[in-house]
Design an enzyme around this catalytic site. Structure first.
Site, PDB file in Angstrom:
ATOM      1  N   PRO A 193     -39.768 -40.343  18.051  1.00 19.37           N
ATOM      2  CA  PRO A 193     -38.528 -40.672  17.455  1.00 19.37           C
ATOM      3  C   PRO A 193     -38.890 -40.908  15.869  1.00 19.37           C
ATOM      4  CG  PRO A 193     -38.978 -42.377  19.010  1.00 19.37           C
ATOM      5  CD  PRO A 193     -40.215 -41.496  18.949  1.00 19.37           C
TER       6      PRO A 193
ATOM      7  N   ALA B  76     -38.608 -44.392  13.001  1.00 21.51           N
ATOM      8  CA  ALA B  76     -38.602 -45.811  14.022  1.00 21.51           C
ATOM      9  C   ALA B  76     -39.905 -46.602  13.888  1.00 21.51           C
ATOM     10  CB  ALA B  76     -38.302 -45.159  15.331  1.00 21.51           C
ATOM     11  N   GLY B  77     -40.771 -46.404  12.993  1.00 23.40           N
ATOM     12  CA  GLY B  77     -41.919 -47.142  12.806  1.00 23.40           C
ATOM     13  C   GLY B  77     -43.032 -46.703  13.797  1.00 23.40           C
TER      14      GLY B  77
ATOM     15  N   GLY C  80     -44.750 -43.893  13.615  1.00 19.77           N
ATOM     16  CA  GLY C  80     -45.795 -43.049  13.060  1.00 19.77           C
ATOM     17  C   GLY C  80     -45.613 -41.678  13.085  1.00 19.77           C
TER      18      GLY C  80
ATOM     19  N   ALA D  23     -48.252 -38.384  12.343  1.00 20.85           N
ATOM     20  CA  ALA D  23     -48.610 -37.550  13.525  1.00 20.85           C
ATOM     21  C   ALA D  23     -48.453 -35.961  13.333  1.00 20.85           C
ATOM     22  CB  ALA D  23     -48.094 -37.951  14.835  1.00 20.85           C
TER      23      ALA D  23
ATOM     24  N   ASP E 148     -51.307 -46.072   9.264  1.00 18.18           N
ATOM     25  CA  ASP E 148     -50.676 -45.099  10.409  1.00 18.18           C
ATOM     26  C   ASP E 148     -51.679 -43.681  10.475  1.00 18.18           C
ATOM     27  OD1 ASP E 148     -48.337 -46.550  10.207  1.00 18.18           O
ATOM     28  OD2 ASP E 148     -46.984 -44.957  10.194  1.00 18.18           O
TER      29      ASP E 148
END
Ligand code: PMV
Length: 313
Positions: A101, A104-105, A107, A111, A152
């Site tokens: 998502p 949404a925290g 990462g 990614a 992250d």
């Protein structure tokens, strides 16, 4: 010509959010159930230097040269070309998809960058080692987050849990005994920059009280590290509860998060806390594997819009 494909997982913060901004340790882990994927197709008939970037989830379908320099997807490609000293790459089409998502925290930005850098560097005949993927992803993270902590990109690149203190080299954690988390999304979107700013305002108004809270969270992070490395993950439950207490005191919880944290504990979770910036976004619960379905059910009944069960190992 073959396609070049790469992917990278999401991440979740287990301990230490907000306090990490004030030099306290944080712990984060990969979430392998969700991934970003990049596929590069050589475009043999295309003009060298041309690159089509397609990201259906983001509504992007554009030539690399038509995207602004501060566009995260374009920056990953142009930073890579600069790093490799390539002026004109063979023509390509780069397609990016992700089940992580957005905002949404979890990462997703890091990614996507890692997947792009891996697939593109392979396409260009110079696949990069993780260390360089990590460093380049950090540069792109600056576009997304201004002053990223570096957690992250590191978790996502190495797909490994990490212990992190700002300004110090990031330590990869050895997980002596795997443990299971349920991640649940409140569905409330809450920009991290706002809660980080509010914590700063609180700290400026009452530095002694906030520094005490940050130090308490720092202690929790150290104890959590020991529990993870010594194979005592059950000890993480009460530590999560304590960490959540301090985050609430810092003013970054909200009624939706409280409802989910309570629902998880009542359904038998060993501990639960908000994760990331707070006032929305995600929470995590530590569970015995057999209790995961029960906790998922309780979280969904309490209003979670999405749940993910993941094993930290
Ligand atoms: O919401 P996330 O996963 O991006 O985490 C934010 C973590 C904070 O500590 C609140 C901010 C930061 O930069 O470390």
């Amino acid at each position: 010509m073959p396609a070049f494909t790469a992917s990278a997982p999401g991440k979740i913060i287990l301990f230490g959010e907000h306090a990490v901004v004030y030099q306290q340790p944080a712990i984060a882990a990969p979430v392998t159930q969700v991934r970003a994927k990049a596929v590069v197709m050589p475009d043999v008939r295309g003009q060298p230097g041309r690159g089509q970037i397609i990201a259906p989830d983001l509504g992007v379908n554009a030539d690399l040269r038509d995207l602004p320099g501060d566009h995260g997807l374009a920056a990953a490609v142009t930073d890579l070309l600069a790093h490799l000293g390539i002026g004109r790459a063979p023509a390509f089409t780069l397609k990016i998809t992700s089940t992580i998502p957005f905002a949404a925290g979890l990462g997703s930005g890091a990614a996507v960058s890692v997947a792009i850098l891996r697939a593109m560097s392979a396409f260009l005949g110079q696949p990069l080692p993780d260390e360089q993927i990590n460093a380049l992803t950090y540069e792109v993270e600056k576009i997304y987050h201004g002053t990223p902590s570096g957690i992250d990109n590191t978790v996502v690149t190495y797909a490994a849990p990490v212990y992190f203190v700002r300004g110090q080299p990031i330590t990869r954690l050895r997980v002596a005994r795997p443990f299971t988390l349920v991640i649940a999304d409140t569905g409330v979107s809450s920009p991290t920059s706002v809660t980080v700013g509010d914590v700063r305002t609180g700290w400026q108004a009452d530095p002694a009280r906030y520094e005490e809270m940050f130090a308490a969270v720092g202690q929790i992070g150290q104890q959590a590290r020991a529990a993870i490395e010594n194979g005592n993950p059950a000890a993480l439950g009460p530590l999560m509860d304590d960490n959540h207490y301090w985050l609430r005191e810092m003013g970054v919880s909200c009624s939706e998060l409280e409802r989910l944290v309570l629902a998880a504990r009542n359904a038998g979770a060993l501990g639960a806390k908000l994760s990331g910036g707070g006032r929305g976004g995600n929470m995590i619960a530590l569970v015995e594997p057999h209790a995961a379905p029960r906790v998922v059910y309780a979280l969904e009944a309490a209003g979670a819009v999405r749940t993910i069960v993941t094993e930290v190992k």
